[in-house]
Design a protein around this motif. Structure first.
Motif, short mmCIF file in Angstrom:
data_model
loop_
_atom_site.label_atom_id
_atom_site.label_comp_id
_atom_site.label_asym_id
_atom_site.label_seq_id
_atom_site.Cartn_x
_atom_site.Cartn_y
_atom_site.Cartn_z
N ALA A 146 -7.04 -3.45 -1.77
CA ALA A 146 -8.19 -3.67 -0.88
C ALA A 146 -9.10 -4.74 -1.47
CB ALA A 146 -8.96 -2.37 -0.68
N THR A 181 -4.28 1.24 -4.38
CA THR A 181 -4.87 0.99 -3.07
C THR A 181 -6.17 0.21 -3.21
OG1 THR A 181 -3.87 3.02 -2.30
CG2 THR A 181 -5.62 2.11 -0.95
N THR A 206 -13.14 1.85 -2.27
CA THR A 206 -11.81 2.28 -1.82
C THR A 206 -11.29 3.42 -2.69
OG1 THR A 206 -11.43 -0.02 -1.27
CG2 THR A 206 -9.55 1.45 -1.15
N VAL A 252 -15.62 -3.44 -3.38
CA VAL A 252 -14.57 -2.89 -2.52
C VAL A 252 -13.64 -2.00 -3.33
CG1 VAL A 252 -12.53 -3.49 -1.18
CG2 VAL A 252 -14.67 -4.69 -0.78
N PHE A 296 0.81 -1.22 0.00
CA PHE A 296 0.00 0.00 0.00
C PHE A 296 0.84 1.27 0.00
CE2 PHE A 296 -3.33 -2.93 1.52
CZ PHE A 296 -4.25 -2.66 0.53
N SER A 330 -10.16 -8.23 0.19
CA SER A 330 -11.57 -8.59 0.39
C SER A 330 -11.83 -9.98 -0.19
CB SER A 330 -12.50 -7.55 -0.23
OG SER A 330 -12.48 -7.65 -1.63
#
Ligand code: FES
Lengths: 551, 360
Positions: A393, A389, A441, A437, A144, A397
């Motif tokens: 994410a 990012t 995000t 997601v 990240f 998930s």
């Protein structure tokens, strides 16, 4: 060449050094004359390391690995990796007189007969759980913050391999005690291997030395668990650390920090004390955990029998997503020409490494999209790389959705849900949740970018309300200090790559390959309009601060 | 594609120092001045920190003494009640706690020392490009070329080709050596001990728990009974735990017996394989081989605890939920002259997980 060798013949280089001041210096001189430690120490003794809590995650991995090796060596002194059968006769009364393997019996002895054996076993297991978890979180930190970018892509791969091998070594270690739970895990593995087309049956017979379970699997796993995989991991780990030293650590943006320096405190003394101390902290906490929380109580499960099973058969958490894959996959089987292709097991078996590989190759894909060949030592704030990012994410998930599939029976009983519903949710969710997601995000990151821009241009809210002469109420905004302004605006923003013109200078139509087009599309998706908020410029800032000074 | 779209490196565009700062509000103001800690300026605070660090090290020493004392004085089978942990091993608790404290305090002491008393002035160190400069690069490439030319590797094609050939072949020996890891599968996965049974020499079904042969009346509706093979030519005493190959045998032979009212059995073939509603199914799940252990008597569903494959035993053990790919194999049973349940042949299909060579 020749002149050097003749002069060497005439007089071997003699030390012209002054006499050492004390015994310690004399000893150091002696070692230096043989190993050249001064030159080595010169670059490293006062090596600068930047400080941030997230940089400790990698240290936890290192320390738990050391703890695992220390405790593992102790366990080998007592553990008998043999499936020879013995009648158990020890201080765990419920199993007395029962036929068990030597592996199982010796695990019981470690737990009940050897003083402190149970503690070491639990430290070993707890440390393994923390090790894999820490590697996972450490990898996420690196992902990240973009710390995997040039020049660190290879180290990213080393780290990934360590994680992958850690998974397997954990699974193998879990299998060694030959208890009912671990045997079930091995059976699972056998079933998965049998699903491999063409060679599956052969691999299974070679691995087990015949039919399942046979008597070879525990000693074979033992060698792989204590020698082969840890040996490879140790090599990778050393390489990983050497590269960390060689590349020097990444750092967060801030005043005085550039791509050309590293700001922090020296290895000696601060980091020797901090990092060395941290080892003891980690070890101490894991020891205390092992004192109060029991992990893998193999005596409660009983010895392995292929026709018996405990009801809540669960692997350690890190294998949970593989378990989820295999649980929610529909039972597809193709039978043709006298053969069976067991897709219901084979597809999950293939997806397991693919899901992991997806994140492993990411740095190379991003590098290709940006076309950036420069070194990067300043970390990205996750918000400033919205697409990366969001992808990370989404990947997490997916992992979590599958993990919940792996624990569907536990979730069903704890939350009184229908097992079937959970399975259907996971089947659909594995496709839908990551997409959702991803978009959430990304929007979130863009929102945060907007807020940063706002702060830079209009200052931060002070909480002081002022009434203007004409009656309007406004909140007083205070300009950010220079160092904050710098930190918030120092990130780089790429522009999307453009396709070359349709025709070249001579008016001849240019062929644009699929790859080039894909790259341009992806680049647009990463850095195009609406996929990042253009950061404020000095001009905008000046205009606002001079023009609307009354705010 | 060129790299001309790359952003300009920040520090290259904006200089340091006063002039740049005045011009560009976002310019790098440089490292902030060091702010001293209490312990830097107040000797009393520093002394206090010193005592705290030493105290931590001292506690660690005491804990190690405690560890040794626990090791020699607490019996390994002593169980104590500790709130809120419940009943736990006293020795494990004492050793773990003392070891934990001994280690933790060393760590805490070292970190506290570093944070309060060692210099916390941040220093910059320069980075150097990882890439070599052009001169070095050219030099190395030249050296390599010289080496390659001196070896004659490119020129002497015959040497090169035979060397590559020998290197390619030599690992084969290593692969060959793996052959004796295990026997070939042959038809082993297709057969179980039940295959030995014939109508002339049937094999009795023996209760897994009592080791006794069973009569149909022993199997009550709604119960789940586990069975294994009784005496046969090759196992005169039936399958016993003490048999050398017990684990391999039971992994394939294990049966579960249920009884369903014959009218409730939906699958006619399945009914015919049973005896008066008593049906014998393989206990080994066809998914990846866990033993099935749960039976729902109202619905006649059997559930595998590993990945929740569910089989309808009243309908030929059809898979009604979960990842298993095919029904549980059924064993044809009948009774012998004395009225005991027997098998007169093996399973029609291989038991357990499917595999490539499985032909239905
Ligand atoms: S082994 Fe039975 S469901 Fe997987």
């Amino acid at each position: 060449m020749s002149s050097a060798s003749t002069s060497a013949k005439q007089a071997a280089p003699a030390s012209t050094r002054d006499k050492p001041a004390n015994k310690a210096e004399a000893a150091a001189d002696w070692v230096d004359g043989r190993l050249g430690i001064y030159s080595l120490a010169k670059a490293n003794l006062r090596k600068i390391f930047p400080d941030h809590w997230s940089f400790m995650l990698g240290e936890i991995c290192l320390y738990t690995f050391i703890i695992i090796i220390l405790t593992g060596v102790y366990l080998t002194l007592f553990f008998k990796p043999s499936m020879g059968e013995v009648i158990y006769n020890g201080s765990y009364a419920p199993l007395n007189g029962i036929r068990v393997s030597e592996a199982y019996a010796s695990t019981l002895d470690i737990s009940f007969e050897v003083r402190g054996g149970l503690l070491i076993r639990q430290i070993h297991h707890w440390a393994a759980i923390v090790f894999v978890a820490a590697m996972f979180v450490h990898m996420m930190r690196v992902f990240f913050t973009g710390a995997f970018r040039k020049p660190r892509e290879i180290n990213w791969l080393f780290g990934f391999l360590l994680l992958f091998l850690g998974f397997f070594d954990g699974f193998l270690g879990y299998s060694l005690p030959d208890d009912l739970l671990s045997g079930t895990g091995i059976r699972f593995m056998e079933g998965a291997i049998l699903a491999v087309p063409l060679v599956g049956t052969y691999i299974s017979f070679f691995l087990f030395g015949g039919e399942f379970p046979g008597t070879d699997i525990v000693p074979r796993f033992f060698t792989i668990h204590v020698l082969l995989i840890p040996g490879i991991m140790l090599g990778l780990l050393v390489a990983h650390l050497i590269l960390v030293f060689y590349h020097k650590h990444t750092q967060w943006a801030g005043p005085g920090k550039t791509e050309k320096n590293v700001v922090g405190m020296p290895l000696m003394p601060v980091y020797m004390a901090k990092a060395g101390g941290f080892f003891f902290l980690v070890f101490g906490i894991i020891a205390a955990m092992s004192a109060i929380a029991s992990v893998n109580p193999v005596w409660a499960y009983g010895p392995y029998r292929p026709d018996q099973v405990s009801t809540d058969a669960q692997p350690d958490w890190y294998m949970g997503f593989a378990e989820g894959l295999i649980r929610v996959m529909p039972g597809w089987e193709i039978r043709a020409w006298g053969h069976t292709l067991n897709l219901g097991v084979f597809i999950p078996l293939m997806l397991f490494p693919l899901v992991l590989a997806a994140i492993a190759v990411y740095p190379f894909i991003e590098g290709w999209i940006t076309g950036d060949k420069r070194e990067h030592h300043i970390l990205d704030r996750p918000r400033n790389a919205p697409v990366r990012t969001a992808l990370g994410a989404a990947w997490i998930s997916l992992y979590l959705v599958l993990l919940s599939g792996g624990g569907n029976d536990l979730i069903a009983t704890h939350f009184h849900l229908s097992l079937n519903d959970i399975t259907y949710f996971v089947r659909i969710g594995s496709f839908v949740v990551p997409v959702v997601v991803f978009f959430i995000t990304k929007r979130w990151c863009l929102g945060l970018q907007r807020r940063d821009k706002e702060k830079v241009l209009h200052g931060r809210e002070t909480g002081v309300i002022k009434r203007l002469p004409h009656g309007e109420f406004v909140e007083v905004h205070a300009q950010l200090p220079q160092d904050k302004l710098h930190t918030l605006t120092s990130h780089e923003q790429y522009e999307p790559v453009e396709l070359p013109a349709e025709v070249d200078e001579n008016g001849v139509a240019r062929k644009v390959g699929v790859l080039t087009k894909t790259r341009a599309k992806l680049s647009e998706g990463y850095f195009g309009d609406g996929n990042q908020i253009p950061k404020p410029t000095a001009e905008e800032h000046k205009e606002i601060t001079s023009g609307h000074g009354h705010h | 594609m060129s790299d001309d779209k790359l952003p300009v490196a920040h520090d290259a565009a904006e200089g340091h120092g006063e002039a740049a700062v005045a011009e560009n509000p976002f310019a790098d103001p440089g490292l902030p001045p060091h702010e001293p800690r209490r312990t830097d300026i107040d000797e009393r605070a520093a002394k206090r920190a010193e005592r705290q660090v030493s105290l931590l090290f001292l506690v660690s020493m005491l804990a190690t003494v405690g560890f040794i004392a626990s090791y020699v004085s607490i019996d390994s089978d002593k169980i104590v009640y500790i709130f809120p942990l419940g009943h736990i091993s006293a020795l494990n608790f004492a050793l773990g706690m003392t070891l934990g404290v001994a280690l933790f305090c060393i760590g805490a002491g070292a970190v506290h020392w570093a944070r309060t008393l060692m210099s916390d002035v941040e220093l910059p160190a320069e980075r150097h490009a990882i890439e070599a400069d052009d001169e070095t690069r050219a030099d190395v490439i030249q050296q390599f070329k010289t080496g390659a030319a001196e070896s004659g590797f490119g020129r002497r094609k015959m040497i090169r080709n035979t060397m590559i050939g020998s290197m390619a072949l030599v690992p084969l020996s290593g692969v060959m050596l793996l052959r004796d890891l295990g026997p070939l599968p042959e038809k082993k996965l297709d057969r179980t001990d039940w295959n030995e049974a014939t109508s002339d020499a049937p094999i009795r079904l023996v209760n897994m728990n009592t080791n006794e042969p069973m009569k149909p009346e022993d199997i009550v509706v709604g119960s789940l009974t586990f069975a294994k093979p009784g005496p046969s030519a090759s196992r005169p005493a039936g399958l016993q735990e003490s048999d050398e190959d017990f684990q391999e045998a039971i992994a394939k032979d294990a049966l579960m017996l249920i009884r369903i009212q014959p009218n409730d059995i939906k699958d006619a073939d399945s009914r015919d394989l049973g005896f008066e509603g008593v049906l014998a199914y393989s206990k080994i799940c066809t998914h990846v081989g866990c033993p099935i252990s749960l039976y729902e008597q109202q619905t006649h569903h059997a559930l595998c605890p590993c990945h929740q494959s569910t089989f309808d035993l009243s309908d030929g053990a059809r898979v009604i939920f979960g990842p298993a790919g095919h029904p549980l194999p059924q064993l044809k049973i009948t009774t012998d002259a004395s009225g005991y349940l027997v098998a007169t042949g093996g399973f029609k299909h291989p038991v357990g997980p499917s595999f490539w060579e499985r032909s239905e």
